[in-house]
Design a protein around this motif. Structure first.
Motif, PDB file in Angstrom:
ATOM      1  N   TYR A  11      42.652 -56.838 -28.946  1.00 24.31           N
ATOM      2  CA  TYR A  11      43.129 -55.503 -28.570  1.00 24.31           C
ATOM      3  C   TYR A  11      44.422 -55.601 -27.760  1.00 24.31           C
ATOM      4  CZ  TYR A  11      43.554 -51.041 -26.193  1.00 24.31           C
ATOM      5  OH  TYR A  11      44.051 -49.857 -25.685  1.00 24.31           O
ATOM      6  N   ARG A  15      47.773 -53.656 -28.403  1.00 26.52           N
ATOM      7  CA  ARG A  15      48.235 -52.681 -27.396  1.00 26.52           C
ATOM      8  C   ARG A  15      49.708 -52.855 -27.059  1.00 26.52           C
ATOM      9  NH1 ARG A  15      49.028 -50.852 -22.167  1.00 26.52           N
ATOM     10  NH2 ARG A  15      47.731 -49.101 -21.578  1.00 26.52           N
ATOM     11  N   GLY A  42      38.026 -44.917 -19.412  1.00 31.73           N
ATOM     12  CA  GLY A  42      38.330 -45.597 -20.680  1.00 31.73           C
ATOM     13  C   GLY A  42      39.312 -46.730 -20.408  1.00 31.73           C
ATOM     14  N   GLY A  44      39.326 -49.756 -21.122  1.00 33.91           N
ATOM     15  CA  GLY A  44      39.541 -50.739 -22.189  1.00 33.91           C
ATOM     16  C   GLY A  44      39.458 -52.154 -21.652  1.00 33.91           C
ATOM     17  N   ASP A  63      34.214 -47.954 -19.146  1.00 34.32           N
ATOM     18  CA  ASP A  63      34.471 -47.950 -20.589  1.00 34.32           C
ATOM     19  C   ASP A  63      33.162 -48.131 -21.338  1.00 34.32           C
ATOM     20  OD1 ASP A  63      37.299 -48.392 -22.290  1.00 34.32           O
ATOM     21  OD2 ASP A  63      35.460 -48.943 -23.357  1.00 34.32           O
ATOM     22  N   GLN A  64      33.082 -47.467 -22.494  1.00 31.31           N
ATOM     23  CA  GLN A  64      31.858 -47.549 -23.305  1.00 31.31           C
ATOM     24  C   GLN A  64      31.801 -48.813 -24.155  1.00 31.31           C
ATOM     25  OE1 GLN A  64      31.776 -46.405 -27.120  1.00 31.31           O
ATOM     26  NE2 GLN A  64      33.857 -47.226 -26.952  1.00 31.31           N
ATOM     27  N   SER A  65      32.898 -49.584 -24.196  1.00 31.96           N
ATOM     28  CA  SER A  65      32.894 -50.805 -25.007  1.00 31.96           C
ATOM     29  C   SER A  65      32.399 -51.990 -24.185  1.00 31.96           C
ATOM     30  CB  SER A  65      34.303 -51.104 -25.534  1.00 31.96           C
ATOM     31  OG  SER A  65      34.397 -52.463 -25.915  1.00 31.96           O
ATOM     32  N   PHE A  68      35.082 -54.928 -24.482  1.00 33.39           N
ATOM     33  CA  PHE A  68      36.298 -54.733 -23.687  1.00 33.39           C
ATOM     34  C   PHE A  68      35.987 -54.847 -22.186  1.00 33.39           C
ATOM     35  CE2 PHE A  68      39.155 -52.172 -26.840  1.00 33.39           C
ATOM     36  CZ  PHE A  68      39.040 -53.197 -27.753  1.00 33.39           C
ATOM     37  N   ARG A  89      29.525 -44.778 -20.733  1.00 32.38           N
ATOM     38  CA  ARG A  89      30.306 -43.654 -21.242  1.00 32.38           C
ATOM     39  C   ARG A  89      30.754 -42.817 -20.041  1.00 32.38           C
ATOM     40  NH1 ARG A  89      30.650 -42.127 -26.273  1.00 32.38           N
ATOM     41  NH2 ARG A  89      30.654 -39.908 -25.837  1.00 32.38           N
ATOM     42  N   ALA A  90      31.950 -42.270 -20.123  1.00 28.28           N
ATOM     43  CA  ALA A  90      32.505 -41.498 -19.004  1.00 28.28           C
ATOM     44  C   ALA A  90      31.567 -40.347 -18.626  1.00 28.28           C
ATOM     45  CB  ALA A  90      33.872 -40.942 -19.396  1.00 28.28           C
ATOM     46  N   GLU A  91      30.956 -39.735 -19.640  1.00 33.00           N
ATOM     47  CA  GLU A  91      30.113 -38.565 -19.407  1.00 33.00           C
ATOM     48  C   GLU A  91      28.872 -38.922 -18.586  1.00 33.00           C
ATOM     49  OE1 GLU A  91      31.586 -39.850 -22.056  1.00 33.00           O
ATOM     50  OE2 GLU A  91      31.011 -38.715 -23.830  1.00 33.00           O
ATOM     51  N   LEU A 105      44.404 -43.043 -20.090  1.00 33.10           N
ATOM     52  CA  LEU A 105      45.589 -43.249 -20.919  1.00 33.10           C
ATOM     53  C   LEU A 105      45.238 -43.562 -22.373  1.00 33.10           C
ATOM     54  CD1 LEU A 105      48.012 -45.391 -18.693  1.00 33.10           C
ATOM     55  CD2 LEU A 105      47.457 -42.972 -18.546  1.00 33.10           C
ATOM     56  N   PHE A 106      46.273 -43.458 -23.191  1.00 32.09           N
ATOM     57  CA  PHE A 106      46.233 -43.885 -24.595  1.00 32.09           C
ATOM     58  C   PHE A 106      45.200 -43.088 -25.389  1.00 32.09           C
ATOM     59  CE2 PHE A 106      46.862 -48.172 -27.097  1.00 32.09           C
ATOM     60  CZ  PHE A 106      47.419 -47.459 -28.140  1.00 32.09           C
ATOM     61  N   THR A 108      42.508 -41.723 -24.862  1.00 31.96           N
ATOM     62  CA  THR A 108      41.070 -41.986 -24.716  1.00 31.96           C
ATOM     63  C   THR A 108      40.273 -40.682 -24.698  1.00 31.96           C
ATOM     64  OG1 THR A 108      41.440 -44.069 -23.583  1.00 31.96           O
ATOM     65  CG2 THR A 108      39.351 -42.960 -23.137  1.00 31.96           C
ATOM     66  N   GLN A 111      38.688 -38.926 -27.591  1.00 32.50           N
ATOM     67  CA  GLN A 111      37.430 -39.396 -28.176  1.00 32.50           C
ATOM     68  C   GLN A 111      36.226 -38.618 -27.656  1.00 32.50           C
ATOM     69  OE1 GLN A 111      37.122 -43.702 -28.728  1.00 32.50           O
ATOM     70  NE2 GLN A 111      39.327 -43.813 -28.388  1.00 32.50           N
ATOM     71  N   LEU A 112      36.487 -37.630 -26.813  1.00 29.92           N
ATOM     72  CA  LEU A 112      35.420 -36.737 -26.358  1.00 29.92           C
ATOM     73  C   LEU A 112      35.506 -35.426 -27.141  1.00 29.92           C
ATOM     74  CD1 LEU A 112      35.484 -38.798 -24.010  1.00 29.92           C
ATOM     75  CD2 LEU A 112      35.151 -36.905 -22.441  1.00 29.92           C
TER      76      LEU A 112
HETATM   77  C1  LIG Z   1      42.648 -46.499 -27.301  1.00 33.36           C
HETATM   78  S1  LIG Z   1      41.586 -47.321 -26.186  1.00 33.36           S
HETATM   79  C2  LIG Z   1      42.509 -47.166 -24.673  1.00 33.36           C
HETATM   80  C3  LIG Z   1      42.051 -48.151 -23.622  1.00 33.36           C
HETATM   81  C4  LIG Z   1      42.923 -48.172 -22.350  1.00 33.36           C
HETATM   82  N1  LIG Z   1      42.939 -46.879 -21.687  1.00 33.36           N
HETATM   83  C5  LIG Z   1      44.321 -48.590 -22.668  1.00 33.36           C
HETATM   84  O1  LIG Z   1      45.261 -47.846 -22.382  1.00 33.36           O
HETATM   85  O2  LIG Z   1      44.484 -49.698 -23.203  1.00 33.36           O
HETATM   86  C6  LIG Z   1      40.299 -46.131 -25.960  1.00 33.36           C
HETATM   87  C7  LIG Z   1      39.197 -46.659 -25.045  1.00 33.36           C
HETATM   88  O3  LIG Z   1      38.352 -45.578 -24.695  1.00 33.36           O
HETATM   89  C8  LIG Z   1      37.024 -46.043 -24.663  1.00 33.36           C
HETATM   90  N2  LIG Z   1      36.167 -44.866 -24.796  1.00 33.36           N
HETATM   91  C9  LIG Z   1      36.097 -44.006 -25.838  1.00 33.36           C
HETATM   92  N3  LIG Z   1      35.241 -43.015 -25.572  1.00 33.36           N
HETATM   93  C10 LIG Z   1      34.761 -43.246 -24.326  1.00 33.36           C
HETATM   94  C11 LIG Z   1      33.828 -42.575 -23.486  1.00 33.36           C
HETATM   95  N4  LIG Z   1      33.230 -41.461 -23.882  1.00 33.36           N
HETATM   96  N5  LIG Z   1      33.565 -43.109 -22.270  1.00 33.36           N
HETATM   97  C12 LIG Z   1      34.163 -44.262 -21.855  1.00 33.36           C
HETATM   98  N6  LIG Z   1      35.041 -44.940 -22.617  1.00 33.36           N
HETATM   99  C13 LIG Z   1      35.348 -44.433 -23.831  1.00 33.36           C
HETATM  100  C14 LIG Z   1      36.965 -47.034 -25.823  1.00 33.36           C
HETATM  101  O4  LIG Z   1      35.873 -47.925 -25.701  1.00 33.36           O
HETATM  102  C15 LIG Z   1      38.315 -47.721 -25.679  1.00 33.36           C
HETATM  103  O5  LIG Z   1      38.251 -48.834 -24.837  1.00 33.36           O
END
Ligand SMILES: C[S@@+](CC[C@H](N)C(=O)[O-])C[C@H]1O[C@@H](n2cnc3c(N)ncnc32)[C@H](O)[C@@H]1O
Length: 256
Positions: A11, A15, A42, A44, A63-65, A68, A89-91, A105-106, A108, A111-112
Motif C-alpha cells: 500500500y 500511496r 482510517g 491505514g 483503522d478497520q484493516s 494495515f 471500524r470508526a463507527e 484523509l484520502f 476514507t 467508505q461510510l
Molecule cells: C484509501 S485508504 C487511506 C488510508 C490513510 N488515511 C492514508 O491516507 O493513507 C482508506 C482506509 O480507510 C480504512 N477504512 C475504511 N472504512 C473504514 C471504517 N469504517 N473505519 C475505519 N477505517 C476504515 C481502510 O481500511 C483503509 O485503510
C-alpha cells in the motif's frame, strides 16, 4: 473479507504515487499547537501519523484493516512521539481522550454510508479538545465523475518491488455509490509474485452535502481548500476538496 487486507508495504508503494506526504504533514501541523494531539480516522499504514509523531505530535490511529494496523504498529518510530493504533471500524471506536486535531484523509470517509458519516461527525465533535479542528479530505461527485475509468492497469515501483493494480470501477447510480474492485499483484526482487483482492464501495457525496453534514453535527466550516498546499477550492467544484472545521460553540466563544 473486508477491504485493504494486503501487506502494508505494498500500500505504501501505491500511496506515494497518489499523495504528497510532505504537503499533507505541513497542512495538518498548521492546525496544531506544539505537542498537540491527533486522531487519524482510517489511519491505514500510519503514513500521516508517523510524519506528525516525528514533529512531536502524539496521537491515535484507527483503522478497520487488520493488515494495515499491524504494519503501522511495526513501522512506528520508537524515537518519535507516542502513537497508538487501534484495529476498529470508526463507527465503533470510543475514547475518553480529547484531540487538538481529528482528521481523515484520502477519501476514507467516502467508505461510510451517509447515515454512518452523519453519526460519526456528531461523535467526532465530542472528541475535540477546546479550540480543536477537524480536517476532512473527501472525494466528491465531480472527482468521481472526472476520475471515472472502468478499467485501470497501473504499475507502482518501490525499492525492489513492483506493485500492479488492476482496478475495475462501476457506478450504482440509484444509491450514488462507486464500486471499486481491485486486484493487487506484487512482484519482489526475487521474482516472487503474490496477489490480493481489494473491494470497497464509496459513497458519492456532493460538496454542499458534506458542508451541511458538518454544520448539522455542530461544526463551523472555517476553510475549504483544493489541495494540501492550501490552494483555493476549485471554482466550479472540480478537484480535491478539503474541509477544515471547528466546533460552532468555539466560534461563538471567540466572537463573544
Ligand atoms: C484509501 S485508504 C487511506 C488510508 C490513510 N488515511 C492514508 O491516507 O493513507 C482508506 C482506509 O480507510 C480504512 N477504512 C475504511 N472504512 C473504514 C471504517 N469504517 N473505519 C475505519 N477505517 C476504515 C481502510 O481500511 C483503509 O485503510
Amino acid at each position: 473479507m473486508s477491504s485493504f487486507e494486503y501487506p502494508g508495504e505494498y500500500y505504501e508503494v501505491i500511496r506515494k504515487d497518489f499523495r504528497d506526504l510532505a504537503a499533507e504533514t505541513e497542512f495538518l501541523a498548521s492546525y496544531l499547537p506544539p505537542g498537540g494531539r491527533v486522531l487519524d480516522i482510517g489511519s491505514g499504514t500510519g503514513s500521516n501519523l508517523r510524519a506528525l509523531a516525528a514533529l512531536g505530535h502524539p496521537g491515535t490511529g484507527l483503522d478497520q484493516s487488520e493488515a494495515f494496523t499491524a504494519y503501522a504498529i511495526t513501522a512506528a518510530d520508537p524515537g518519535s512521539a507516542a502513537t497508538a493504533y487501534v484495529h476498529t471500524r470508526a463507527e465503533e471506536f470510543t475514547t475518553d481522550d480529547r484531540f487538538d486535531l481529528v482528521y481523515s484523509l484520502f477519501s476514507t470517509l467516502n467508505q461510510l454510508s451517509r447515515a454512518e458519516l452523519r453519526q460519526l461527525l456528531t461523535t467526532v465533535l465530542g472528541w475535540l479538545a477546546p479550540g480543536g479542528h477537524v480536517v476532512i479530505d473527501i472525494g466528491h461527485l465531480l472527482n468521481f465523475v472526472d476520475g471515472y475509468q472502468p478499467n485501470i492497469i497501473a504499475h507502482h515501483q518501490g525499492d525492489d518491488l513492483l506493485v500492479t493494480r488492476l482496478a475495475r470501477q462501476s457506478v450504482h447510480a440509484h444509491r450514488a455509490v462507486w464500486r471499486n474492485e481491485e486486484t493487487i499483484i506484487a512482484r519482489d526482487g526475487e521474482g516472487r509474485v503474490s496477489m490480493y483482492a481489494n473491494f470497497f464501495d464509496q459513497t458519492v457525496f456532493t460538496a454542499p452535502e458534506v458542508r451541511d453534514l458538518l454544520v448539522d453535527a455542530g461544526f463551523e466550516v472555517v476553510a475549504e481548500y483544493g489541495g494540501f498546499r492550501k490552494e483555493p477550492g476549485p471554482r466550479i467544484g472540480r478537484g480535491p476538496l478539503l474541509f477544515v472545521a471547528r466546533a460552532a460553540a468555539d466560534a461563538q466563544e471567540a466572537a463573544a
